[in-house]
Design an enzyme around this catalytic site. Structure first.
Site, PDB file in Angstrom:
ATOM      1  N   ASN A 273       0.858  -1.188   0.000  1.00 39.43           N
ATOM      2  CA  ASN A 273       0.000   0.000   0.000  1.00 39.43           C
ATOM      3  C   ASN A 273       0.901   1.248   0.000  1.00 39.43           C
ATOM      4  O   ASN A 273       1.685   1.448   0.928  1.00 39.43           O
ATOM      5  CB  ASN A 273      -0.887  -0.040   1.247  1.00 39.43           C
ATOM      6  CG  ASN A 273      -1.856   1.119   1.285  1.00 39.43           C
ATOM      7  OD1 ASN A 273      -1.477   2.255   0.987  1.00 39.43           O
ATOM      8  ND2 ASN A 273      -3.086   0.863   1.648  1.00 39.43           N
TER       9      ASN A 273
ATOM     10  N   THR B  59      -8.475   3.741   8.066  1.00 40.77           N
ATOM     11  CA  THR B  59      -9.717   2.976   8.105  1.00 40.77           C
ATOM     12  C   THR B  59      -9.833   2.297   9.468  1.00 40.77           C
ATOM     13  O   THR B  59      -9.047   1.412   9.784  1.00 40.77           O
ATOM     14  CB  THR B  59      -9.720   1.927   6.974  1.00 40.77           C
ATOM     15  OG1 THR B  59      -9.265   2.573   5.788  1.00 40.77           O
ATOM     16  CG2 THR B  59     -11.097   1.369   6.744  1.00 40.77           C
TER      17      THR B  59
ATOM     18  N   ARG C  37      -7.195  12.882   0.434  1.00 46.92           N
ATOM     19  CA  ARG C  37      -6.130  13.385   1.316  1.00 46.92           C
ATOM     20  C   ARG C  37      -4.749  12.875   0.920  1.00 46.92           C
ATOM     21  O   ARG C  37      -3.752  13.465   1.270  1.00 46.92           O
ATOM     22  CB  ARG C  37      -6.425  13.069   2.771  1.00 46.92           C
ATOM     23  CG  ARG C  37      -6.295  11.610   3.128  1.00 46.92           C
ATOM     24  CD  ARG C  37      -6.438  11.388   4.605  1.00 46.92           C
ATOM     25  NE  ARG C  37      -7.804  11.614   5.046  1.00 46.92           N
ATOM     26  CZ  ARG C  37      -8.319  11.056   6.149  1.00 46.92           C
ATOM     27  NH1 ARG C  37      -7.562  10.303   6.909  1.00 46.92           N
ATOM     28  NH2 ARG C  37      -9.556  11.271   6.486  1.00 46.92           N
TER      29      ARG C  37
ATOM     30  N   ARG D 178      -9.450   8.093  -1.406  1.00 43.65           N
ATOM     31  CA  ARG D 178     -10.437   8.508  -0.401  1.00 43.65           C
ATOM     32  C   ARG D 178     -11.322   9.602  -0.962  1.00 43.65           C
ATOM     33  O   ARG D 178     -10.906  10.377  -1.830  1.00 43.65           O
ATOM     34  CB  ARG D 178      -9.716   9.009   0.862  1.00 43.65           C
ATOM     35  CG  ARG D 178      -8.983   7.907   1.612  1.00 43.65           C
ATOM     36  CD  ARG D 178      -8.465   8.416   2.943  1.00 43.65           C
ATOM     37  NE  ARG D 178      -9.537   8.597   3.875  1.00 43.65           N
ATOM     38  CZ  ARG D 178      -9.782   7.785   4.914  1.00 43.65           C
ATOM     39  NH1 ARG D 178      -8.995   6.774   5.167  1.00 43.65           N
ATOM     40  NH2 ARG D 178     -10.795   8.018   5.718  1.00 43.65           N
TER      41      ARG D 178
ATOM     42  N   GLU E 150      -8.640   0.408  -3.066  1.00 43.51           N
ATOM     43  CA  GLU E 150      -9.491   0.451  -1.874  1.00 43.51           C
ATOM     44  C   GLU E 150     -10.386   1.668  -2.010  1.00 43.51           C
ATOM     45  O   GLU E 150      -9.892   2.767  -2.326  1.00 43.51           O
ATOM     46  CB  GLU E 150      -8.636   0.617  -0.610  1.00 43.51           C
ATOM     47  CG  GLU E 150      -7.755  -0.566  -0.319  1.00 43.51           C
ATOM     48  CD  GLU E 150      -6.829  -0.303   0.868  1.00 43.51           C
ATOM     49  OE1 GLU E 150      -6.101  -1.228   1.232  1.00 43.51           O
ATOM     50  OE2 GLU E 150      -6.832   0.823   1.414  1.00 43.51           O
TER      51      GLU E 150
ATOM     52  N   GLU F  69     -11.327  -9.211   3.029  1.00 41.86           N
ATOM     53  CA  GLU F  69     -10.038  -8.865   3.638  1.00 41.86           C
ATOM     54  C   GLU F  69     -10.290  -8.719   5.127  1.00 41.86           C
ATOM     55  O   GLU F  69     -11.092  -7.883   5.556  1.00 41.86           O
ATOM     56  CB  GLU F  69      -9.454  -7.573   3.056  1.00 41.86           C
ATOM     57  CG  GLU F  69      -8.130  -7.220   3.735  1.00 41.86           C
ATOM     58  CD  GLU F  69      -7.340  -6.142   3.019  1.00 41.86           C
ATOM     59  OE1 GLU F  69      -7.375  -6.089   1.768  1.00 41.86           O
ATOM     60  OE2 GLU F  69      -6.700  -5.352   3.723  1.00 41.86           O
TER      61      GLU F  69
ATOM     62  N   HIS G  51       0.926   6.108   1.813  1.00 39.81           N
ATOM     63  CA  HIS G  51       1.705   6.951   2.736  1.00 39.81           C
ATOM     64  C   HIS G  51       2.766   7.763   2.003  1.00 39.81           C
ATOM     65  O   HIS G  51       3.201   8.798   2.486  1.00 39.81           O
ATOM     66  CB  HIS G  51       2.310   6.086   3.843  1.00 39.81           C
ATOM     67  CG  HIS G  51       1.259   5.275   4.527  1.00 39.81           C
ATOM     68  ND1 HIS G  51       0.349   5.819   5.388  1.00 39.81           N
ATOM     69  CD2 HIS G  51       0.928   3.967   4.415  1.00 39.81           C
ATOM     70  CE1 HIS G  51      -0.497   4.880   5.795  1.00 39.81           C
ATOM     71  NE2 HIS G  51      -0.156   3.739   5.220  1.00 39.81           N
TER      72      HIS G  51
ATOM     73  N   HIS H  58      -3.943  -4.417   7.664  1.00 40.64           N
ATOM     74  CA  HIS H  58      -4.080  -3.248   8.541  1.00 40.64           C
ATOM     75  C   HIS H  58      -3.258  -3.419   9.812  1.00 40.64           C
ATOM     76  O   HIS H  58      -3.515  -4.308  10.604  1.00 40.64           O
ATOM     77  CB  HIS H  58      -5.529  -2.931   8.916  1.00 40.64           C
ATOM     78  CG  HIS H  58      -5.724  -1.464   9.179  1.00 40.64           C
ATOM     79  ND1 HIS H  58      -5.288  -0.869  10.326  1.00 40.64           N
ATOM     80  CD2 HIS H  58      -6.239  -0.470   8.412  1.00 40.64           C
ATOM     81  CE1 HIS H  58      -5.540   0.426  10.268  1.00 40.64           C
ATOM     82  NE2 HIS H  58      -6.109   0.697   9.114  1.00 40.64           N
TER      83      HIS H  58
ATOM     84  N   HIS I 107      -5.625   3.614  -1.825  1.00 36.51           N
ATOM     85  CA  HIS I 107      -6.961   3.978  -1.336  1.00 36.51           C
ATOM     86  C   HIS I 107      -7.276   5.367  -1.873  1.00 36.51           C
ATOM     87  O   HIS I 107      -6.628   6.338  -1.499  1.00 36.51           O
ATOM     88  CB  HIS I 107      -6.933   3.969   0.195  1.00 36.51           C
ATOM     89  CG  HIS I 107      -8.271   4.191   0.833  1.00 36.51           C
ATOM     90  ND1 HIS I 107      -8.466   4.085   2.183  1.00 36.51           N
ATOM     91  CD2 HIS I 107      -9.483   4.513   0.316  1.00 36.51           C
ATOM     92  CE1 HIS I 107      -9.739   4.315   2.469  1.00 36.51           C
ATOM     93  NE2 HIS I 107     -10.372   4.593   1.346  1.00 36.51           N
TER      94      HIS I 107
HETATM   95  N1  PXP Z   1      -6.014  -2.952   3.976  1.00 34.79           N
HETATM   96  C1  PXP Z   1      -6.959  -1.970   4.038  1.00 34.79           C
HETATM   97  C2  PXP Z   1      -8.347  -2.290   3.617  1.00 34.79           C
HETATM   98  C3  PXP Z   1      -6.629  -0.671   4.478  1.00 34.79           C
HETATM   99  O1  PXP Z   1      -7.569   0.275   4.542  1.00 34.79           O
HETATM  100  C4  PXP Z   1      -5.287  -0.404   4.827  1.00 34.79           C
HETATM  101  C5  PXP Z   1      -4.898   0.976   5.233  1.00 34.79           C
HETATM  102  O2  PXP Z   1      -5.009   1.844   4.153  1.00 34.79           O
HETATM  103  C6  PXP Z   1      -4.338  -1.447   4.728  1.00 34.79           C
HETATM  104  C7  PXP Z   1      -4.736  -2.718   4.317  1.00 34.79           C
HETATM  105  C8  PXP Z   1      -2.896  -1.251   5.066  1.00 34.79           C
HETATM  106  O3  PXP Z   1      -2.770  -0.914   6.409  1.00 34.79           O
HETATM  107  P1  PXP Z   1      -1.363  -0.435   6.982  1.00 34.79           P
HETATM  108  O4  PXP Z   1      -1.019   0.846   6.273  1.00 34.79           O
HETATM  109  O5  PXP Z   1      -1.615  -0.250   8.437  1.00 34.79           O
HETATM  110  O6  PXP Z   1      -0.375  -1.527   6.664  1.00 34.79           O
END
Ligand code: PXP
Length: 239
Positions: free
Chosen positions: A7, A101, A49, A45, A70, A151, A10, A191, A43
């Site tokens: 992901n 999330t 953001r 959003r 996402e 998930e 960030h 997550h 994601h």
């Molecule tokens: N899966 C989903 C559905 C999420 O919303 C997120 C966060 O954006 C992640 C995985 C990844 O989470 P993390 O950034 O804490 O590894």
């Protein structure tokens, strides 16, 4: 073998802090793929953001593995997904004020309104996954919704203090994995997973795909900092 979706939201968060062009999440996606990622997760959003619409369009043309989008199950997002055609869509709940999330989808409650979004996306060839808490009732509701994957939200396990509470959360994940397989669903997880807590979830088996972001990008900042400073110091000292 389990698959890793990286992901890269960030990276976009850091870019948006200055509103400029760097660091570019598209460049991050290329590096992640070169390093062995099996997929790239972003994601989009509603408040934009971090990831922007343009990022998504460019990523669609540059990602060589699999793109997992996402998103909230809104009309706007379904329209965007149908336009961009990622390989996979993960439907997540979204509240504007949250930092990330915070909980899974309440599929048992939302089921009728989710169905049309799931149907439209799957008809167009995307794998739809529902981001849910490790709760057998939610797994059953996910199956009834017509989605082909879930998930499992691993956040509660990751945040639990080591000991009984964490063991209980891990057990909930184990039960949800089993329930997912019994329902004929593909099982993903994500997550809050990091280099320490992922091992115990891996040991459960049965998870086809992990989506991990924050811990990887955090580690990248630290392991990459020394080289970044060396390069700037060479410029400054060499002048
Ligand atoms: N899966 C989903 C559905 C999420 O919303 C997120 C966060 O954006 C992640 C995985 C990844 O989470 P993390 O950034 O804490 O590894």
């Amino acid at each position: 073998m389990a698959l890793l979706g990286v992901n890269i939201d960030h990276v976009a968060t850091v870019r948006q802090a200055r509103g400029g062009r760097e660091p570019d999440p598209v460049a991050a996606a290329v590096l992640a793929e070169l390093a062995g990622a099996d997929g790239i997760t972003v994601h989009l959003r509603e408040d934009r953001r971090h990831i922007q619409d343009r990022d998504l369009h460019v990523l669609r043309r540059t990602v060589q593995t699999r793109l997992n989008l996402e998103m909230a199950a809104t009309e706007e997002m379904v329209r965007i997904a149908l336009e961009v055609r990622p390989e996979a869509v993960t439907l997540v709940p979204e509240k504007r004020q949250e930092l990330t999330t915070e909980g899974g989808l309440d599929v048992a409650q939302l089921h009728p309104s989710l169905e049309s979004a799931i149907d439209a996306l799957q008809q167009a060839g995307m794998l739809v996954s529902l981001f849910i808490d490790p709760d057998p009732e939610q797994v059953r509701a996910a199956r009834l919704s017509g989605a082909r994957a879930i998930e499992i939200h691993t956040g509660a396990y990751c945040e639990a203090p080591a000991g009984e509470q964490r063991d209980r959360e891990l057990e909930r994940i184990r039960t949800a994995i089993v329930a997912g397989h019994e329902a004929g669903l593909q099982v993903h997880a994500g997550h809050g997973l990091n280099y320490n807590n992922v091992q115990a979830v891996l040991a459960l088996g049965g998870v086809r795909e992990y989506n991990i972001g924050h811990s990887i990008i955090s580690r990248a900042v630290l392991v990459g900092l020394e080289r970044a400073v060396r390069e700037m110091a060479a410029l400054v000292h060499g002048a």
